[in-house]
Design an enzyme around this catalytic site. Structure first.
Site, short mmCIF file in Angstrom:
data_model
loop_
_atom_site.label_atom_id
_atom_site.label_comp_id
_atom_site.label_asym_id
_atom_site.label_seq_id
_atom_site.Cartn_x
_atom_site.Cartn_y
_atom_site.Cartn_z
CG ASP A 108 -3.23 -19.21 3.30
OD1 ASP A 108 -2.63 -18.86 4.34
OD2 ASP A 108 -2.76 -20.05 2.52
CE LYS A 139 0.84 -17.70 1.80
NZ LYS A 139 -0.22 -18.71 1.88
CE1 TYR A 189 -4.15 -1.73 0.49
CE2 TYR A 189 -4.55 0.62 0.54
CZ TYR A 189 -5.00 -0.66 0.38
OH TYR A 189 -6.32 -0.87 0.11
CG ASP A 215 -7.76 -2.91 1.85
OD1 ASP A 215 -8.49 -2.01 2.28
OD2 ASP A 215 -7.80 -3.32 0.68
#
Ligand code: NAD
Length: 358
Positions: free
Chosen positions: A223, A190, A123, A247
């Site tokens: 995930d 992640k 971002y 987000d």
């Protein structure tokens, strides 16, 4: 007397901001509102959607509440919302997602808080256009350092993650947990694939967690986190994560709790705090006195807590909860059918909340 900057915004912003101001005033807390217009409506007159006076006012008062502001597609001016967070270094985005009886949702008893890092990650806007000379140079640089072959004519976004920003956002999450009697902080990442960037975030989180032995800490791969949230949301409490996952997950959690109409938010830094709804300016409903004011009113509840007015915050939240629970004087989106003729307008729902507060 508290001094608070009120930015009504554009589109449906001014209607919900007016409803919110009236509800906050009705709690009895004395607030001197410094009303600062911004957004597409001031563009023409002042040449910018965000005049310096708005930023000066937020800096001076340290607390602001803001209606949504439109980002016109392809017009060239960047998002006022993103710019405000950046210029005021509002590094923590706080999104409580809570079920209110009467809001239709597939889930019950949702009570999650998403803490999103606001200043870096994909971002940060460090992007390289396909075919640009600098992009080709970057592709050559990556190959030269044995970091892999990026396809010719690719576009590239850079994902910066720093120790400083990671530690401060995780510390913010733990401090929030302590101040609000929450039991657990879960770091979302992640790091199994993005070993450098998300790895650094996770390491920072683990380090900071050691300073808070009274709050449980765990981590989840993003995930898996998404699946767990829709299967067993009751296992989670405060979730802290880098910008992009934040987000996405804050919308996922808002969806679990019943959607945008009741999703409040805050952007907080060391020197200022800006409270705003998660939803945008819903321009197609501008001037129709139609949209739900609750997300901004609940952001007002967060603001009242932030300025130390706990009792007023509780009173206002209870007023909102009572009106939603009763389901009578509510806007179209909270009715079983969106064309229900008994739906009331934005200002009438605010009136009902004021009455419910007694
Ligand atoms: P949006 O949230 O404005 O609207 C999407 C849809 O959600 C609306 O059409 C409406 O059906 C519903 N909705 C939104 N708020 C509602 C409310 N309070 N009550 C009832 N229904 C509501 O999203 P969008 O259409 O993608 O964005 C419109 C503009 O807002 C864009 O320019 C976008 O950039 C901007 N935006 C601003 C902010 C902000 O100010 N922080 C946040 C998101 C989007």
């Amino acid at each position: 007397m508290h001094k608070v900057t009120l930015i009504p915004g554009d589109g449906t912003g001014p209607e919900i901001a007016d409803a919110t101001r009236r509800c906050i005033d009705a709690t009895g807390v004395e607030i001197e509102w410094d009303i600062q217009s911004a957004g597409i409506d001031v563009m023409e007159e002042e040449g910018t959607p965000l005049p310096a006076r708005v930023i000066d006012s937020v800096r001076k008062n340290s607390v602001a509440i803001k209606g949504p502001i439109t980002t016109p597609v392809g017009s060239g001016f960047r998002s006022v919302n993103v710019y405000l967070r950046k210029v005021l270094d509002l590094y923590a985005c706080l999104r409580p997602c809570k079920s209110y009886a009467g809001v239709r949702s597939r889930f019950e008893d949702i009570d999650l808080v998403v803490v999103r890092e606001n200043t870096e990650d994909l971002y940060a806007g460090v992007e390289f256009e396909s075919g640009d000379e600098s992009t080709d140079e970057l592709i050559r640089f990556v190959a030269m350092h044995d970091k892999g072959n990026i396809r010719k004519h690719s576009a590239i976004s850079i994902k910066p993650i720093s120790t400083v920003a990671s530690e401060r956002i995780v510390r913010f999450a733990f401090e929030y947990a302590l101040a609000n009697g929450r039991r657990k902080v879960t770091a979302v990442h992640k790091a199994n694939i993005m070993k450098m960037t998300d790895g650094l975030f996770l390491e920072s989180a683990r380090r900071v967690a050691e300073d808070y032995p009274d709050v449980e800490f765990e981590d989840r791969i993003v995930d898996n986190m998404c699946m767990q949230l829709v299967q067993k949301p009751e296992l989670y409490d405060v979730l802290v994560m880098p910008n992009l996952y934040g987000d996405i997950l804050s919308d996922l959690c808002a969806g679990l709790a019943g959607g945008l109409g009741v999703a409040p938010g805050a952007n907080i830094g060391d020197h200022a705090a800006l409270f705003e709804a998660t939803h945008g300016s819903a321009p197609k409903y501008k001037g129709l006195n139609k949209v739900n004011p609750c997300a901004l009113i609940l952001s007002g509840v967060m603001m009242l807590k932030h300025i130390g007015e706990e009792e007023a915050a509780l009173k206002l939240e209870n007023g909102v909860a009572a009106v939603i629970r009763e389901g009578k004087d509510v806007t179209y989106d909270l009715k079983a059918y969106r064309d229900d003729p008994s739906a009331v307008g934005t200002s009438e729902m605010a009136d009902a909340i004021i009455t419910a507060m007694g």
